[in-house]
Write an enzyme that holds these catalytic residues in place. Structure first.
Site, mmCIF file in Angstrom:
data_model
loop_
_atom_site.group_PDB
_atom_site.id
_atom_site.type_symbol
_atom_site.label_atom_id
_atom_site.label_comp_id
_atom_site.label_asym_id
_atom_site.label_seq_id
_atom_site.Cartn_x
_atom_site.Cartn_y
_atom_site.Cartn_z
ATOM 1 N N SER A 129 0.832 -1.208 0.000
ATOM 2 C CA SER A 129 0.000 0.000 0.000
ATOM 3 C C SER A 129 0.866 1.258 0.000
ATOM 4 C CB SER A 129 -0.960 0.010 1.192
ATOM 5 O OG SER A 129 -0.246 -0.085 2.412
ATOM 6 N N GLU A 130 2.009 1.243 0.718
ATOM 7 C CA GLU A 130 2.933 2.378 0.697
ATOM 8 C C GLU A 130 4.379 1.920 0.808
ATOM 9 O OE1 GLU A 130 -0.759 4.671 2.181
ATOM 10 O OE2 GLU A 130 0.266 2.934 3.041
ATOM 11 N N THR A 131 5.257 2.721 0.230
ATOM 12 C CA THR A 131 6.705 2.568 0.350
ATOM 13 C C THR A 131 7.265 3.932 0.713
ATOM 14 O OG1 THR A 131 6.776 0.806 -1.311
ATOM 15 C CG2 THR A 131 8.842 1.978 -0.878
ATOM 16 N N PHE A 149 5.085 7.028 -0.926
ATOM 17 C CA PHE A 149 4.478 6.703 -2.211
ATOM 18 C C PHE A 149 3.567 5.483 -2.097
ATOM 19 C CE2 PHE A 149 8.149 9.154 -3.366
ATOM 20 C CZ PHE A 149 7.838 9.787 -4.553
ATOM 21 N N HIS A 162 0.456 4.895 8.808
ATOM 22 C CA HIS A 162 1.309 3.732 9.056
ATOM 23 C C HIS A 162 2.698 3.919 8.459
ATOM 24 C CE1 HIS A 162 1.057 1.384 5.203
ATOM 25 N NE2 HIS A 162 1.912 0.563 5.770
#
Length: 283
Positions: free
Chosen positions: A51-53, A71, A82
């Site tokens: 979902s995110e990096t 991102f 998170h």
């Protein structure tokens, strides 16, 4: 990707918002992202399929401890919850030392975010809502249709924008939240979070689900940014106590736990983080 900037960089994958590893929301963190272009960061974030990096950089604000860029698989977020906790956890694990005792200051596109230790967990100070208002009647009807619920079952619905453009929907019970079978096509581009109270004695106070139809993962396992906005909304209106625990990810087989505490006008949103993968990447 630019070949002249390609090198070995420290990389961690962290599980956030769960006391038990692998039951929260995973986050990929590139610890040393200096020299990477925005296009390279976006390309890598898409490849991780999470979902995110996040990408950690030296701060540009002298009062900050580090800078983070966040991102999803398709866009950059100015703030997300998170990724904030997971990035702070990773920065500390990598040897970071806060400039101020007991408080980490994160720089992100939304501004400076304070992060503190709270009962063995990290907690961030919820950023102010940049849009906070009731939704229109037409949008309320669309939300009911997209969630496949009667409009009368929605106790309230409001814009809760703090970076991501969340819309919050309050239902009467956790059971109603868990029963939702959304129409994602009807939801379209909307980012929708739904929250409802648990019965007393269940060990948690609220159940949360969040939907992001345009993303690779249409339902997020645990969402700090939405919970931050919902906490400000619900504690400020007296619908939630000043301290509570929310569960999220239940229908996905996760055990997310979000710890909320409102103190002196500041809402702190906390959760456990654990490093599950540690190594290097070539970027």
């Amino acid at each position: 990707m630019s070949p002249e900037s390609t090198r070995i960089r420290p990389f961690h994958q962290v599980d956030v918002f769960s006391e038990v590893p692998y039951l929260g929301n995973p986050l990929a963190v590139v610890v040393d992202a200096e020299g990477l272009s925005s296009a390279t960061m976006q390309h890598f974030a898409n490849w991780t399929n999470l979902s995110e990096t996040t990408f950690l950089l030296p701060p540009t604000d002298p009062t900050a401890d580090y800078k983070v860029r966040i991102f999803t698989g398709s866009e950059e977020f100015p703030f997300a919850g998170h990724p904030t906790l997971g990035s702070a956890h990773t920065w500390l694990r990598a040897g970071g030392t806060p400039k101020a005792d007991g408080v980490v200051v994160q720089e992100c596109a939304a501004g400076l975010v304070r992060i503190k230790h709270d009962a063995g967990r990290l907690a961030f100070a919820a950023p102010p809502l940049t849009r906070f208002e009731a939704v229109s009647d037409a949008l309320r009807d669309r939300l009911a249709a997209s969630l496949r619920i009667p409009a009368k079952s929605m106790l309230d619905a409001a814009w809760l924008v703090n970076g991501p453009e969340w819309i919050g929907v309050l239902l009467g019970s956790a059971e109603e939240v868990l029963a939702i079978d959304p129409d994602l096509a009807q939801m379209g581009e909307l980012k929708v979070g739904v929250i409802g109270p648990h019965r007393a004695g269940t060990g948690v106070d609220f159940e949360v689900r969040t939907f992001i139809p345009g993303d690779a993962m249409t339902e997020d396992p645990v969402t700090g940014s939405f919970n931050a906005g919902a906490a400000q909304w619900l504690t400020g209106s007296g619908r939630a106590p000043q301290e509570y625990v929310a569960a999220q990810g239940t229908v996905l087989g996760r055990a997310g736990r979000i710890h909320v505490q409102a103190v002196d006008g500041v809402v702190w949103v906390g959760g456990a983080s654990s490093t599950c993968i540690e190594g290097t990447v070539m970027l």
